[in-house]
Design a protein around this motif. Sequence first.
Motif, short mmCIF file in Angstrom:
data_model
loop_
_atom_site.label_atom_id
_atom_site.label_comp_id
_atom_site.label_asym_id
_atom_site.label_seq_id
_atom_site.Cartn_x
_atom_site.Cartn_y
_atom_site.Cartn_z
N ALA A 234 -21.51 -7.04 4.57
CA ALA A 234 -20.39 -7.64 5.31
C ALA A 234 -19.26 -8.02 4.36
CB ALA A 234 -20.88 -8.86 6.08
N ALA A 235 -19.60 -8.57 3.19
CA ALA A 235 -18.57 -8.93 2.21
C ALA A 235 -17.85 -7.69 1.70
CB ALA A 235 -19.20 -9.70 1.05
N LEU A 236 -18.57 -6.60 1.45
CA LEU A 236 -17.94 -5.36 1.01
C LEU A 236 -17.00 -4.80 2.08
CD1 LEU A 236 -20.85 -3.55 -0.84
CD2 LEU A 236 -18.73 -4.42 -1.84
N LEU A 237 -17.41 -4.85 3.32
CA LEU A 237 -16.56 -4.36 4.40
C LEU A 237 -15.29 -5.20 4.54
CD1 LEU A 237 -19.19 -3.44 7.13
CD2 LEU A 237 -17.74 -1.88 5.82
N LEU A 238 -15.42 -6.51 4.46
CA LEU A 238 -14.24 -7.38 4.53
C LEU A 238 -13.32 -7.14 3.34
CD1 LEU A 238 -15.80 -10.72 5.80
CD2 LEU A 238 -14.22 -9.22 7.02
N GLY A 239 -13.89 -6.98 2.15
CA GLY A 239 -13.08 -6.71 0.97
C GLY A 239 -12.35 -5.38 1.07
N ALA A 240 -13.01 -4.35 1.58
CA ALA A 240 -12.37 -3.05 1.74
C ALA A 240 -11.24 -3.12 2.76
CB ALA A 240 -13.40 -2.01 2.18
N PHE A 241 -11.44 -3.85 3.83
CA PHE A 241 -10.38 -4.03 4.83
C PHE A 241 -9.19 -4.76 4.23
CE2 PHE A 241 -8.35 -6.55 8.16
CZ PHE A 241 -7.95 -5.54 9.01
N TRP A 242 -9.46 -5.83 3.50
CA TRP A 242 -8.38 -6.60 2.87
C TRP A 242 -7.61 -5.73 1.87
CZ3 TRP A 242 -7.84 -8.01 -2.33
CH2 TRP A 242 -6.81 -8.90 -2.59
N TYR A 243 -8.34 -4.97 1.05
CA TYR A 243 -7.70 -4.11 0.06
C TYR A 243 -6.84 -3.04 0.75
CZ TYR A 243 -7.12 -0.70 -3.67
OH TYR A 243 -6.58 0.18 -4.57
N GLY A 244 -7.34 -2.47 1.83
CA GLY A 244 -6.59 -1.45 2.56
C GLY A 244 -5.31 -1.98 3.18
N THR A 245 -5.38 -3.18 3.73
CA THR A 245 -4.17 -3.75 4.33
C THR A 245 -3.15 -4.10 3.26
OG1 THR A 245 -5.19 -5.94 4.38
CG2 THR A 245 -5.32 -4.64 6.39
N ARG A 246 -3.60 -4.59 2.11
CA ARG A 246 -2.67 -4.89 1.01
C ARG A 246 -2.03 -3.60 0.49
NH1 ARG A 246 -1.09 -9.76 -0.84
NH2 ARG A 246 -1.19 -8.87 -2.90
N ARG A 247 -2.83 -2.54 0.38
CA ARG A 247 -2.31 -1.28 -0.12
C ARG A 247 -1.29 -0.69 0.85
NH1 ARG A 247 -5.95 4.02 -1.30
NH2 ARG A 247 -4.32 5.22 -2.29
N THR A 248 -1.55 -0.79 2.14
CA THR A 248 -0.63 -0.29 3.14
C THR A 248 0.66 -1.09 3.15
OG1 THR A 248 -2.49 0.42 4.50
CG2 THR A 248 -0.36 0.23 5.59
N ALA A 249 0.57 -2.40 2.95
CA ALA A 249 1.76 -3.25 2.95
C ALA A 249 2.65 -2.95 1.76
CB ALA A 249 1.34 -4.71 2.94
N ARG A 250 2.06 -2.55 0.62
CA ARG A 250 2.86 -2.25 -0.57
C ARG A 250 3.50 -0.87 -0.52
NH1 ARG A 250 -1.39 -4.11 -4.98
NH2 ARG A 250 -2.54 -2.70 -3.68
N ARG A 251 3.03 -0.02 0.37
CA ARG A 251 3.56 1.34 0.46
C ARG A 251 5.04 1.28 0.83
NH1 ARG A 251 0.05 4.76 4.13
NH2 ARG A 251 -1.41 4.30 2.47
N ARG A 252 5.84 2.05 0.13
CA ARG A 252 7.27 2.03 0.37
C ARG A 252 7.61 2.66 1.71
NH1 ARG A 252 10.42 4.45 -4.49
NH2 ARG A 252 12.01 4.19 -2.92
N ALA A 253 8.63 2.11 2.37
CA ALA A 253 9.09 2.67 3.62
C ALA A 253 9.85 3.97 3.34
CB ALA A 253 10.00 1.67 4.33
N PRO A 254 9.83 4.92 4.25
CA PRO A 254 10.56 6.17 4.03
C PRO A 254 12.06 5.92 3.98
CG PRO A 254 9.62 6.12 6.24
CD PRO A 254 9.11 4.91 5.51
N VAL A 255 12.75 6.74 3.23
CA VAL A 255 14.20 6.60 3.08
C VAL A 255 14.88 7.07 4.36
CG1 VAL A 255 16.19 7.32 1.73
CG2 VAL A 255 14.00 6.98 0.61
#
Length: 76
Positions: A25-46
């Motif tokens: 459960a901790a690994l799944l929560l950590g993977a979800f948190w990491y994925g949302t952070r990674r998606t938020a840092r992704r640059r918006a298209p020009v």
Amino acid sequence: MIALENLAAEGQASLFLILAGVAVAALLLGAFWYGTRRTARRRAPVRPGQQPPAAQRRAQSWETPENDPDGGDARS
């Protein structure tokens, strides 16, 4: 009559399974948190108005054979 059986896991095995479940459960929560952070840092298209001039000129470069100004086939 009906024979009663002990269906629960014994002491050591149940503790191991509980800890394994908590770890999964901790690994799944950590993977979800990491994925949302990674998606938020992704640059918006020009946007088209903010592109460099060379990219703006290429924006309408796609032509179909019907719209080809030469009227010919590219293979000939």
